[in-house]
Design a protein around this motif. Structure first.
Motif, PDB file in Angstrom:
ATOM      1  N   ILE A  13       0.823  -1.141   0.041  1.00 43.46           N
ATOM      2  CA  ILE A  13      -0.298  -0.038   0.533  1.00 43.46           C
ATOM      3  C   ILE A  13       0.929   1.221   0.177  1.00 43.46           C
ATOM      4  CG2 ILE A  13      -2.313   1.486   1.448  1.00 43.46           C
ATOM      5  CD1 ILE A  13      -2.321  -1.879   3.023  1.00 43.46           C
ATOM      6  N   PRO A  14       1.016   2.122  -1.028  1.00 48.06           N
ATOM      7  CA  PRO A  14       1.577   3.319  -0.594  1.00 48.06           C
ATOM      8  C   PRO A  14       1.369   4.805  -0.303  1.00 48.06           C
ATOM      9  CG  PRO A  14      -0.048   3.278  -2.931  1.00 48.06           C
ATOM     10  CD  PRO A  14      -0.228   2.057  -1.975  1.00 48.06           C
ATOM     11  N   VAL A  15       2.318   4.436   0.929  1.00 47.06           N
ATOM     12  CA  VAL A  15       1.589   5.731   2.309  1.00 47.06           C
ATOM     13  C   VAL A  15       2.972   6.723   2.082  1.00 47.06           C
ATOM     14  CG1 VAL A  15       1.805   3.363   3.573  1.00 47.06           C
ATOM     15  CG2 VAL A  15       4.083   4.303   3.312  1.00 47.06           C
ATOM     16  N   LEU A  16       3.437   7.144   1.804  1.00 48.24           N
ATOM     17  CA  LEU A  16       4.624   7.866   0.987  1.00 48.24           C
ATOM     18  C   LEU A  16       5.160   8.234  -0.218  1.00 48.24           C
ATOM     19  CD1 LEU A  16       6.043  10.506   2.580  1.00 48.24           C
ATOM     20  CD2 LEU A  16       7.686   9.054   2.747  1.00 48.24           C
ATOM     21  N   TYR A  17       5.045   9.390  -0.811  1.00 46.79           N
ATOM     22  CA  TYR A  17       5.686   9.699  -2.428  1.00 46.79           C
ATOM     23  C   TYR A  17       6.614  10.772  -2.308  1.00 46.79           C
ATOM     24  CZ  TYR A  17       5.208  11.585  -6.736  1.00 46.79           C
ATOM     25  OH  TYR A  17       6.534  11.937  -8.064  1.00 46.79           O
ATOM     26  N   VAL A  18       6.871  10.805  -3.019  1.00 45.19           N
ATOM     27  CA  VAL A  18       8.387  11.902  -2.976  1.00 45.19           C
ATOM     28  C   VAL A  18       9.056  12.430  -4.266  1.00 45.19           C
ATOM     29  CG1 VAL A  18      10.401  13.035  -1.834  1.00 45.19           C
ATOM     30  CG2 VAL A  18       9.373  11.657   0.133  1.00 45.19           C
ATOM     31  N   PRO A  19       8.756  13.291  -4.804  1.00 40.98           N
ATOM     32  CA  PRO A  19       9.021  13.825  -6.727  1.00 40.98           C
ATOM     33  C   PRO A  19      10.736  13.762  -6.421  1.00 40.98           C
ATOM     34  CG  PRO A  19       8.029  15.463  -5.452  1.00 40.98           C
ATOM     35  CD  PRO A  19       7.951  14.694  -4.409  1.00 40.98           C
ATOM     36  N   TYR A  20      11.635  13.826  -4.977  1.00 40.82           N
ATOM     37  CA  TYR A  20      12.690  13.904  -5.892  1.00 40.82           C
ATOM     38  C   TYR A  20      13.541  13.485  -4.490  1.00 40.82           C
ATOM     39  CZ  TYR A  20      17.866  15.366  -6.879  1.00 40.82           C
ATOM     40  OH  TYR A  20      19.152  15.554  -6.958  1.00 40.82           O
ATOM     41  N   LEU A  21      15.031  12.385  -4.420  1.00 40.67           N
ATOM     42  CA  LEU A  21      15.331  12.468  -3.353  1.00 40.67           C
ATOM     43  C   LEU A  21      16.727  11.791  -3.345  1.00 40.67           C
ATOM     44  CD1 LEU A  21      15.324  11.609  -0.651  1.00 40.67           C
ATOM     45  CD2 LEU A  21      15.140   8.948  -1.186  1.00 40.67           C
ATOM     46  N   SER A  22      17.765  12.713  -2.673  1.00 39.67           N
ATOM     47  CA  SER A  22      19.238  12.443  -2.577  1.00 39.67           C
ATOM     48  C   SER A  22      19.351  12.082  -1.382  1.00 39.67           C
ATOM     49  CB  SER A  22      19.342  14.608  -3.014  1.00 39.67           C
ATOM     50  OG  SER A  22      20.859  14.332  -2.934  1.00 39.67           O
ATOM     51  N   PHE A  23      20.271  11.667  -1.755  1.00 40.08           N
ATOM     52  CA  PHE A  23      21.391  10.296  -0.089  1.00 40.08           C
ATOM     53  C   PHE A  23      22.609   9.647  -0.535  1.00 40.08           C
ATOM     54  CE2 PHE A  23      18.679   8.248  -3.644  1.00 40.08           C
ATOM     55  CZ  PHE A  23      19.518   6.786  -4.058  1.00 40.08           C
ATOM     56  N   PRO A  24      23.151  10.217   0.958  1.00 37.74           N
ATOM     57  CA  PRO A  24      24.665   8.991  -0.137  1.00 37.74           C
ATOM     58  C   PRO A  24      24.862   8.063  -0.137  1.00 37.74           C
ATOM     59  CG  PRO A  24      24.143   9.562   2.921  1.00 37.74           C
ATOM     60  CD  PRO A  24      23.137  10.060   2.018  1.00 37.74           C
ATOM     61  N   LEU A  25      25.802   7.741  -0.540  1.00 36.74           N
ATOM     62  CA  LEU A  25      26.792   6.902  -1.293  1.00 36.74           C
ATOM     63  C   LEU A  25      27.674   5.722  -0.361  1.00 36.74           C
ATOM     64  CD1 LEU A  25      26.093   6.586  -4.473  1.00 36.74           C
ATOM     65  CD2 LEU A  25      24.511   5.957  -3.074  1.00 36.74           C
ATOM     66  N   SER A  26      28.541   6.852   0.824  1.00 37.45           N
ATOM     67  CA  SER A  26      28.994   6.886   2.242  1.00 37.45           C
ATOM     68  C   SER A  26      28.675   7.412   3.308  1.00 37.45           C
ATOM     69  CB  SER A  26      30.566   7.179   0.464  1.00 37.45           C
ATOM     70  OG  SER A  26      29.934   8.618   1.264  1.00 37.45           O
ATOM     71  N   GLN A  27      29.596   6.830   4.127  1.00 36.47           N
ATOM     72  CA  GLN A  27      29.446   7.834   5.628  1.00 36.47           C
ATOM     73  C   GLN A  27      29.491   8.941   6.096  1.00 36.47           C
ATOM     74  OE1 GLN A  27      30.978   4.952   8.137  1.00 36.47           O
ATOM     75  NE2 GLN A  27      30.708   3.301   7.408  1.00 36.47           N
ATOM     76  N   GLU A  28      30.031   9.417   4.529  1.00 40.12           N
ATOM     77  CA  GLU A  28      30.028  10.801   4.436  1.00 40.12           C
ATOM     78  C   GLU A  28      28.809  11.658   4.951  1.00 40.12           C
ATOM     79  OE1 GLU A  28      33.743  12.336   2.831  1.00 40.12           O
ATOM     80  OE2 GLU A  28      34.460  10.691   2.550  1.00 40.12           O
ATOM     81  N   ARG A  29      28.606  12.977   5.350  1.00 39.64           N
ATOM     82  CA  ARG A  29      27.671  13.489   5.225  1.00 39.64           C
ATOM     83  C   ARG A  29      27.739  15.173   4.624  1.00 39.64           C
ATOM     84  NH1 ARG A  29      26.059  15.260  11.021  1.00 39.64           N
ATOM     85  NH2 ARG A  29      28.276  15.300  11.535  1.00 39.64           N
ATOM     86  N   LYS A  30      26.686  15.294   3.252  1.00 37.48           N
ATOM     87  CA  LYS A  30      26.316  16.596   2.928  1.00 37.48           C
ATOM     88  C   LYS A  30      26.158  17.881   3.317  1.00 37.48           C
ATOM     89  CE  LYS A  30      25.361  17.742  -1.336  1.00 37.48           C
ATOM     90  NZ  LYS A  30      24.244  17.568  -3.321  1.00 37.48           N
ATOM     91  N   THR A  31      25.353  17.204   4.360  1.00 33.23           N
ATOM     92  CA  THR A  31      25.063  18.308   5.668  1.00 33.23           C
ATOM     93  C   THR A  31      25.164  18.380   6.907  1.00 33.23           C
ATOM     94  OG1 THR A  31      22.606  18.131   5.279  1.00 33.23           O
ATOM     95  CG2 THR A  31      23.608  19.060   4.093  1.00 33.23           C
ATOM     96  N   GLY A  32      24.004  18.685   7.785  1.00 34.33           N
ATOM     97  CA  GLY A  32      24.129  17.821   8.623  1.00 34.33           C
ATOM     98  C   GLY A  32      23.332  17.556   9.194  1.00 34.33           C
ATOM     99  N   PHE A  33      22.523  17.285   8.265  1.00 35.29           N
ATOM    100  CA  PHE A  33      21.780  16.114   8.484  1.00 35.29           C
ATOM    101  C   PHE A  33      21.621  14.771   7.804  1.00 35.29           C
ATOM    102  CE2 PHE A  33      18.026  12.952   6.148  1.00 35.29           C
ATOM    103  CZ  PHE A  33      16.916  13.639   7.248  1.00 35.29           C
ATOM    104  N   LEU A  34      21.400  13.700   8.978  1.00 33.52           N
ATOM    105  CA  LEU A  34      22.076  12.314   8.592  1.00 33.52           C
ATOM    106  C   LEU A  34      20.930  11.003   7.776  1.00 33.52           C
ATOM    107  CD1 LEU A  34      23.452  11.098  12.082  1.00 33.52           C
ATOM    108  CD2 LEU A  34      24.838  11.639  10.315  1.00 33.52           C
ATOM    109  N   PHE A  35      21.030  10.730   7.367  1.00 32.02           N
ATOM    110  CA  PHE A  35      19.679  10.447   6.477  1.00 32.02           C
ATOM    111  C   PHE A  35      19.847   8.696   7.712  1.00 32.02           C
ATOM    112  CE2 PHE A  35      18.273   9.160   3.197  1.00 32.02           C
ATOM    113  CZ  PHE A  35      17.929   8.065   2.137  1.00 32.02           C
TER     114      PHE A  35
END
Length: 170
Positions: free
Chosen positions: A132-154
């Protein structure tokens, strides 16, 4: 001379430490180090600290049963490696649930994995719980390593029979 192109058809298996990919067709362009797979099912062993796929096992400690908490499973209609090294998936899914009894899964129409930039990008992402679809996001960016791009942790996703799906943010 030499081999320039290789084509495989029917039950193609690509196996590396921490990865198993099964496809219906594969094409490899040897000189350009590009290629594609179609009708793909994959399994990735996940690192127990991050619950992220070990995309580069050569740089990390080899994944074994003692260091692996879970597996990720998914499907893709088409996977292509571009000349730049970027990997693009079309109509792909991802879940840490068993493929026989998936409590949750993510589905995206296009997923791009840029290993040089250590970033992934997904379009038209849907989180499904028991299909059952519960959440839709048109665009998502995520890390492929343990390094952070911003202060937000995935956030990490997990599931158990006792508590069901769980999404936690560090």
């Amino acid at each position: 001379g030499g081999v320039n192109y290789i084509d495989f058809s029917g039950n193609v298996r690509v196996q590396q430490p921490g990865q198993l990919i099964i496809a219906q067709k594969a094409h490899i362009d040897w000189p350009n180090k590009t290629g594609y797979l179609s009708s793909v099912i994959y399994r990735l062993l996940l690192n127990e600290k991050t619950l992220r796929p070990t995309l580069n096992p050569a740089k990390e400690k080899p994944v074994t049963c003692t260091t692996c908490q879970s597996s990720a499973w998914g499907q893709a209609e088409f996977i292509e490696q571009k000349p730049s090294g970027v990997i693009e998936l079309k109509n792909a899914t991802y879940s840490t649930c068993s493929p026989l009894n998936a409590t949750w899964k993510l589905a995206g129409s296009r997923v791009t994995l840029d290993r040089k930039a250590a970033r992934g990008y997904a379009r038209n992402v849907t989180l499904r719980v028991k299909d059952i679809p519960v959440l839709y996001v048109p665009y998502l960016s995520f890390p492929l390593s343990q390094e952070r791009k911003t202060g937000f942790l995935f956030p990490t996703a997990s599931s158990s029979q006792e508590s069901g799906p769980n999404l936690s943010s560090p």
